[in-house]
Design an enzyme around this catalytic site. Structure first.
Site, mmCIF file in Angstrom:
data_model
loop_
_atom_site.group_PDB
_atom_site.id
_atom_site.type_symbol
_atom_site.label_atom_id
_atom_site.label_comp_id
_atom_site.label_asym_id
_atom_site.label_seq_id
_atom_site.Cartn_x
_atom_site.Cartn_y
_atom_site.Cartn_z
ATOM 1 N N ASN A 1 83.637 17.772 2.778
ATOM 2 C CA ASN A 1 85.052 18.038 3.505
ATOM 3 C C ASN A 1 85.428 18.258 4.473
ATOM 4 O O ASN A 1 86.214 18.244 5.170
ATOM 5 C CB ASN A 1 85.748 19.255 2.579
ATOM 6 C CG ASN A 1 86.320 18.445 1.066
ATOM 7 O OD1 ASN A 1 86.762 17.585 0.639
ATOM 8 N ND2 ASN A 1 85.597 18.891 -0.140
ATOM 9 N N GLY B 1 88.363 20.053 -2.865
ATOM 10 C CA GLY B 1 88.902 20.400 -1.453
ATOM 11 C C GLY B 1 88.186 21.206 -0.437
ATOM 12 O O GLY B 1 88.478 21.184 0.465
ATOM 13 N N ASP C 1 89.323 5.664 -4.956
ATOM 14 C CA ASP C 1 89.328 6.688 -3.852
ATOM 15 C C ASP C 1 88.332 5.984 -2.537
ATOM 16 O O ASP C 1 88.160 6.744 -1.994
ATOM 17 C CB ASP C 1 89.310 7.931 -4.280
ATOM 18 C CG ASP C 1 88.631 8.751 -4.547
ATOM 19 O OD1 ASP C 1 87.461 8.322 -4.525
ATOM 20 O OD2 ASP C 1 88.886 9.652 -5.019
ATOM 21 N N HIS D 1 85.008 9.214 -4.634
ATOM 22 C CA HIS D 1 84.519 10.291 -6.308
ATOM 23 C C HIS D 1 83.553 9.200 -6.959
ATOM 24 O O HIS D 1 84.587 8.072 -7.526
ATOM 25 C CB HIS D 1 85.312 10.812 -6.785
ATOM 26 C CG HIS D 1 86.220 12.077 -5.907
ATOM 27 N ND1 HIS D 1 87.359 11.543 -5.280
ATOM 28 C CD2 HIS D 1 85.526 13.157 -5.865
ATOM 29 C CE1 HIS D 1 87.204 12.647 -4.477
ATOM 30 N NE2 HIS D 1 86.489 13.560 -4.593
ATOM 31 N N SER E 1 85.027 18.745 -4.978
ATOM 32 C CA SER E 1 85.783 18.063 -5.700
ATOM 33 C C SER E 1 84.340 17.084 -7.147
ATOM 34 O O SER E 1 84.236 16.570 -7.682
ATOM 35 C CB SER E 1 86.046 16.960 -5.487
ATOM 36 O OG SER E 1 86.097 16.206 -4.193
#
Length: 198
Positions: free
Chosen positions: A94, A65, A175, A178, A31
């Site tokens: 991830n 992801g 979040d 990012h 991502s």
């Protein structure tokens, strides 16, 4: 006679105007490279494509992801389809966020490097860091996996994609993972500086 000569020279003029060297750069990440939470033209890969055009072509095959295992399963088809000259490998974040074994991540990344090298594709390995709540030991193992792979395979290497603002929470989306749109240009420059292009 003059018209015949002109018709013969025209294709040569077109060839002369083409770039002397052109490479296809395949960005293969998660991502962070797919532009999560951003408009399509805001991500660092899109900015890189604009910056390198028209001499080089940039293809973004990143998937939000994605883990290193998922990347390994997708890479053979991506290499066969796009036939890149350079592979920008940005995977593993991830794996770390899920607390997966570092041995598995190292293995998967190494296999992807091997696939690229077998096709004589240059590799730029892009590393990341984990949030501090994952503990210093696991975080250190995570960072070391990238540096060890880069050194052992003699790869072009970006140790940290978010170099220069990793500790600035205001640089990230809500979040905390990012980067915001205004930091994408810095990420692009970080990667571009290490791209193994002629």
């Amino acid at each position: 006679m003059r018209s015949i000569v002109c018709k013969m020279l025209f294709p040569l003029l077109l060839l002369w105007q083409l770039p002397a060297f052109a490479a296809t750069v395949l960005v293969f990440g998660d991502s962070l490279s797919a532009g999560y939470g951003l408009a399509p033209d805001q991500g660092w890969v899109s900015l890189l494509a604009k910056d390198l055009a028209p001499r080089h072509r940039v293809i973004n095959a990143s998937v939000s992801g994605e883990t290193s295992a998922g990347g390994l399963s997708r890479l053979p088809e991506a290499l066969a389809s796009h036939k890149p000259d350079v592979l920008v490998l940005e995977l593993g974040a991830n794996d770390g966020l899920r607390g997966l074994p570092m041995s598995a991540m190292r293995h998967n990344l190494q296999q992807m490097i091997n696939l690229a090298k077998a096709r004589k594709i240059k590799v730029l390995l892009v590393g990341m860091a984990l949030p501090p709540n994952y503990g210093p030991r696991y975080g250190a193992e995570f960072r070391a996996a990238y540096s060890d792979l880069a050194r052992g395979n003699q790869l072009a290497f970006v140790p940290l994609l978010v170099e220069g603002f990793a500790g600035d929470l205001s640089a990230f989306q809500p979040d905390g993972l990012h980067p915001r749109a205004e930091k994408q240009a810095a990420m692009m420059r970080t990667v571009k500086a290490k791209l193994p292009l002629k």
